[in-house]
Design a protein around this motif. Structure first.
Motif, mmCIF file in Angstrom:
data_model
loop_
_atom_site.group_PDB
_atom_site.id
_atom_site.type_symbol
_atom_site.label_atom_id
_atom_site.label_comp_id
_atom_site.label_asym_id
_atom_site.label_seq_id
_atom_site.Cartn_x
_atom_site.Cartn_y
_atom_site.Cartn_z
ATOM 1 N N UNK A 16 0.840 -1.210 0.000
ATOM 2 C CA UNK A 16 0.000 0.000 0.000
ATOM 3 C C UNK A 16 0.866 1.249 0.000
ATOM 4 N N UNK A 17 1.864 1.278 0.877
ATOM 5 C CA UNK A 17 2.751 2.449 0.952
ATOM 6 C C UNK A 17 3.458 2.693 -0.377
ATOM 7 N N UNK A 18 3.927 1.625 -1.002
ATOM 8 C CA UNK A 18 4.651 1.766 -2.268
ATOM 9 C C UNK A 18 3.741 2.259 -3.382
ATOM 10 N N UNK A 19 2.497 1.797 -3.391
ATOM 11 C CA UNK A 19 1.550 2.252 -4.396
ATOM 12 C C UNK A 19 1.217 3.732 -4.237
ATOM 13 N N UNK A 63 0.087 -10.342 -0.417
ATOM 14 C CA UNK A 63 0.595 -9.093 -0.971
ATOM 15 C C UNK A 63 0.110 -8.868 -2.392
ATOM 16 N N UNK A 64 0.029 -9.947 -3.169
ATOM 17 C CA UNK A 64 -0.456 -9.855 -4.541
ATOM 18 C C UNK A 64 -1.904 -9.387 -4.573
ATOM 19 N N UNK A 70 -5.056 -2.347 -4.955
ATOM 20 C CA UNK A 70 -4.509 -0.994 -5.122
ATOM 21 C C UNK A 70 -4.556 -0.563 -6.585
ATOM 22 N N UNK A 71 -4.239 -1.488 -7.491
ATOM 23 C CA UNK A 71 -4.271 -1.170 -8.918
ATOM 24 C C UNK A 71 -5.685 -0.846 -9.376
ATOM 25 N N UNK A 72 -6.649 -1.625 -8.906
ATOM 26 C CA UNK A 72 -8.049 -1.374 -9.278
ATOM 27 C C UNK A 72 -8.506 -0.004 -8.797
ATOM 28 N N UNK A 76 -9.278 4.028 -11.085
ATOM 29 C CA UNK A 76 -10.466 4.866 -10.934
ATOM 30 C C UNK A 76 -10.141 6.297 -10.528
ATOM 31 N N UNK A 77 -8.865 6.556 -10.243
ATOM 32 C CA UNK A 77 -8.450 7.897 -9.823
ATOM 33 C C UNK A 77 -7.794 8.598 -11.005
#
Length: 206
Positions: A16-19, A63-64, A70-72, A76-77
């Motif tokens: 999450x932090x890396x994303x 983690x995957x 996170x990608x999904x 949307x952003x």
């Protein structure tokens, strides 16, 4: 499952932090996410050393799943140039993470009987190289534009001196090399916390 919960939570926090931090530049070639993401290899290696291959793989899969979520959300952003996460970035990120982390687990297990530093260092170096190569190639290479024709990656394929000083190469290659150099450095630095954490969790394995 209870015993690997700290590993699952640590991996989720790293992903999450890396994303989030990948959205913020650090210098010309890196983002802040480049400094947090390699911690995922440390988490995997600690779980592998203390709880074994099966537990390490469960942490990787957790983690995957978090990464996919996170990608999904990122798709949307909307940012200045479109979605924060494109299809190519999402596919590249997921494929790179899963392949590299599972390779890390396999190499670590093969070398676990050697010197304490050998397995985490070798597995992380190979896994991180694989991660970088897969992600940047899938996400930005001009040769794979057919994956998402509507996504303009021409900016990443601009020909520039490698890291500003080397031979001419596409920009994305410089980004990949810089990313891998950070992973290389952190793989060495991470040996210290790896040793300390393993000693704390399982002194007989240290």
């Amino acid at each position: 499952m209870t015993r690997i919960l700290p590993g699952v939570l640590a991996m989720a926090a790293v992903v999450v932090a890396s994303n989030i931090l990948v959205q913020f530049l650090f210098g010309q070639w890196l983002t802040w996410g480049a400094f947090t993401y390699p911690i995922a290899f440390l988490v995997t290696d600690v779980m592998n050393r203390v709880y074994g291959v099966a537990s390490a793989r469960r942490v990787v899969l957790a983690g995957f799943v978090v990464g996919v979520a996170c990608s999904l959300i990122g798709t949307q952003i909307m940012g200045e140039f479109g979605p924060l996460v494109t299809l190519r970035i999402a596919v590249g990120s997921g494929l790179a993470f899963l392949t590299a982390q599972l390779m890390d687990v396999a190499i670590f297990d093969r070398l676990r009987a050697g010197s304490w530093w050998r397995a985490p260092l070798a597995s992380t170096l190979v896994g991180s190289a694989l991660d970088t190569a897969i992600f940047f190639t899938v996400a930005f290479s001009g040769a794979l534009v057919f994956l998402e024709p509507g996504n303009d990656v021409s900016w990443a394929n601009e020909s520039l001196p490698l890291l500003g000083v080397g031979p001419v190469a596409p920009l994305w290659v410089s980004l990949a090399v810089a990313d891998w150099l950070v992973k290389l450095a952190l793989a060495i630095v991470a040996l210290l916390p790896f040793r300390a954490i393993v000693r704390k969790l399982s002194p007989d394995l240290a």
